[in-house]
Scaffold this motif. Structure first.
Motif, PDB file in Angstrom:
ATOM      1  N   TRP A  81       2.817   4.051   3.603  1.00 14.90           N
ATOM      2  CA  TRP A  81       3.611   3.226   2.687  1.00 14.90           C
ATOM      3  C   TRP A  81       3.953   1.949   3.448  1.00 14.90           C
ATOM      4  O   TRP A  81       4.748   1.962   4.379  1.00 14.90           O
ATOM      5  CB  TRP A  81       4.867   3.949   2.235  1.00 14.90           C
ATOM      6  N   GLU A 134       0.857  -1.185   0.000  1.00 15.55           N
ATOM      7  CA  GLU A 134       0.000   0.000   0.000  1.00 15.55           C
ATOM      8  C   GLU A 134       0.891   1.232   0.000  1.00 15.55           C
ATOM      9  O   GLU A 134       1.729   1.392   0.883  1.00 15.55           O
ATOM     10  CB  GLU A 134      -0.915   0.026   1.225  1.00 15.55           C
ATOM     11  N   TRP A 135       0.733   2.056  -1.012  1.00 17.23           N
ATOM     12  CA  TRP A 135       1.495   3.305  -1.095  1.00 17.23           C
ATOM     13  C   TRP A 135       0.524   4.391  -1.524  1.00 17.23           C
ATOM     14  O   TRP A 135       0.324   4.654  -2.691  1.00 17.23           O
ATOM     15  CB  TRP A 135       2.648   3.161  -2.086  1.00 17.23           C
ATOM     16  N   ARG A 162       8.956  13.852  -1.417  1.00 20.02           N
ATOM     17  CA  ARG A 162       8.806  13.500  -0.005  1.00 20.02           C
ATOM     18  C   ARG A 162       9.273  14.669   0.856  1.00 20.02           C
ATOM     19  O   ARG A 162      10.336  15.263   0.621  1.00 20.02           O
ATOM     20  CB  ARG A 162       9.611  12.247   0.347  1.00 20.02           C
ATOM     21  N   PHE A 194       4.154   8.402   4.860  1.00 19.69           N
ATOM     22  CA  PHE A 194       4.808   8.984   3.681  1.00 19.69           C
ATOM     23  C   PHE A 194       4.042  10.245   3.303  1.00 19.69           C
ATOM     24  O   PHE A 194       2.851  10.191   2.985  1.00 19.69           O
ATOM     25  CB  PHE A 194       4.798   7.982   2.521  1.00 19.69           C
ATOM     26  N   GLY A 226       1.939   7.111  -3.753  1.00 21.95           N
ATOM     27  CA  GLY A 226       2.707   6.691  -4.910  1.00 21.95           C
ATOM     28  C   GLY A 226       1.949   6.897  -6.208  1.00 21.95           C
ATOM     29  O   GLY A 226       0.751   7.159  -6.224  1.00 21.95           O
ATOM     30  N   LYS A 272      12.916   4.364   1.723  1.00 23.78           N
ATOM     31  CA  LYS A 272      12.003   3.225   1.706  1.00 23.78           C
ATOM     32  C   LYS A 272      12.111   2.458   3.014  1.00 23.78           C
ATOM     33  O   LYS A 272      13.185   2.055   3.426  1.00 23.78           O
ATOM     34  CB  LYS A 272      12.328   2.295   0.531  1.00 23.78           C
ATOM     35  N   TYR A 332       5.552  12.227  -7.009  1.00 22.96           N
ATOM     36  CA  TYR A 332       4.483  11.400  -6.449  1.00 22.96           C
ATOM     37  C   TYR A 332       3.229  12.271  -6.303  1.00 22.96           C
ATOM     38  O   TYR A 332       3.206  13.399  -6.765  1.00 22.96           O
ATOM     39  CB  TYR A 332       4.948  10.803  -5.112  1.00 22.96           C
TER      40      TYR A 332
END
Length: 339
Positions: free
Chosen positions: A66, A44-45, A87, A79, A48, A113, A58
């Motif tokens: 994230w 799950e992002w 970011r 995130f 993104g 990440k 993004y």
């Protein structure tokens, strides 16, 4: 004579039949042995995007989750992005003496990440330096070619106007950058097929060829191997083993040199450095020689942290917040002494 030809033909058919049956059997057995149960996996992002480029960033002004779980491990993080889809960099309290702009370029180690917003290199570095602005230009699995594409095909100065005092760009280098810029089999035919593709021509000049897929990094004939799990695996192993040739490292160095050229052309008082981390034993000595030849300055971080220490990894395999803290602390010292 006819009998001899007939026997030769029969033997040839038998050899081909045996080879085909053996191949089918090997493919079946290998497929069964390597079959993975992915039923429990998830990703799950929230912020993104289905893009393989840094140009678009993004989802802008997004705050989300994230999280990932697969056979390599797992993480679950926050995130958050700014108005340009980058970011966010936290922990920066502005002081009257702050000046200049710092760009952090690289892959998932720069993006962060597996760690939260406040645990990235950029966020942990922010309170330790006197830069007024710090920007995070990282991407998951991204290579140096993504940064070159960003500088060549977007007007970065619209989201990051040149600072009148100083503009410094840092690219964080690891061995796998050679695989990404070269487009090894697993990257160019699978998860990185839409990555930007640069190659050197007969005059040793960089040429942009689109993506690995559109630029035909591998011929249609070779791509038939994707239909076989066994052949696909063999191609992947062979490609990764051969990827650290002098030619492939030269391509990476050329791209880094082109990044410097683009960066200083957009930021007239700009300076650019390549930060070499500890996971660079396969390529660092040759890369250093080439970067020196091309006039690209290096910041040596090969002794800053130990990749073999379990404490320096999150369960998924990426560096831990402790590593990013060590990197930030060392960078704060390095930035004060840059020439």
């Amino acid at each position: 004579m006819k009998k001899g030809i007939k026997n030769y033909f029969q033997n040839a058919v038998l050899v081909i039949f045996t080879f085909a049956v053996s191949g089918i059997a090997a493919e079946f057995i290998y497929s069964k042995l390597t079959q993975q149960d992915d039923s429990d996996n998830f990703v799950e992002w929230t912020c993104g995007k289905s893009t393989r480029s840094l140009v678009g960033g993004y989802k802008p002004n997004c705050k989300g989750r994230w999280a990932l779980k697969d056979r390599w491990g797992s993480f679950d993080t926050t995130f958050t992005t700014d108005e340009f889809g980058r970011r966010v960099v936290l922990n920066k309290t502005k002081s009257p003496g702050d000046s200049g702009q710092l760009f952090l370029f690289g892959g998932s180690d720069v993006l962060g990440k597996g760690v939260n917003d406040g645990e990235t290199i950029a966020s942990q570095l922010a309170p330790l330096t006197d830069f007024a602005v710090i920007k995070n230009y990282g991407g998951p699995g991204f290579g140096a070619q993504h940064i070159l594409e960003l500088l060549q095909f977007s007007d970065l100065t619209k989201e990051a106007p040149p600072n009148p005092e100083k503009n410094v760009g840092l690219f964080f280098y690891v061995d796998d950058q050679v695989n990404r810029t070269n487009g090894t089999w697993a990257i160019a035919t699978e998860w990185g097929s839409q990555f930007p593709y640069y190659a050197l021509d007969s005059e040793d000049k960089l040429v942009f060829k689109g993506t690995f897929e559109s630029g035909h990094r591998y011929s249609p004939l070779l791509l038939l191997a994707k239909k076989s799990v066994l052949l696909d695996t063999l191609m992947s192993k062979a490609s990764s083993y051969l990827s650290f040739s002098d030619a492939d490292i030269r391509l990476t160095a050329k791209i880094l040199a082109a990044i410097k050229e683009e960066f200083v052309s957009k930021y007239k008082n700009g300076k650019f450095y390549v930060v070499i981390n500890p996971i660079t034993k396969k390529s660092a000595p040759r890369l250093r020689t080439l970067l020196n030849e091309f006039g690209v300055d290096i910041i040596d971080h090969t002794k800053v942290w130990d990749p073999a220490d379990p404490a320096n990894q999150i369960p998924e395999g990426h560096p831990s917040p402790i590593v990013y803290q060590l990197v930030a602390q060392q960078l704060a010292k390095d930035l004060k002494n840059l020439k």
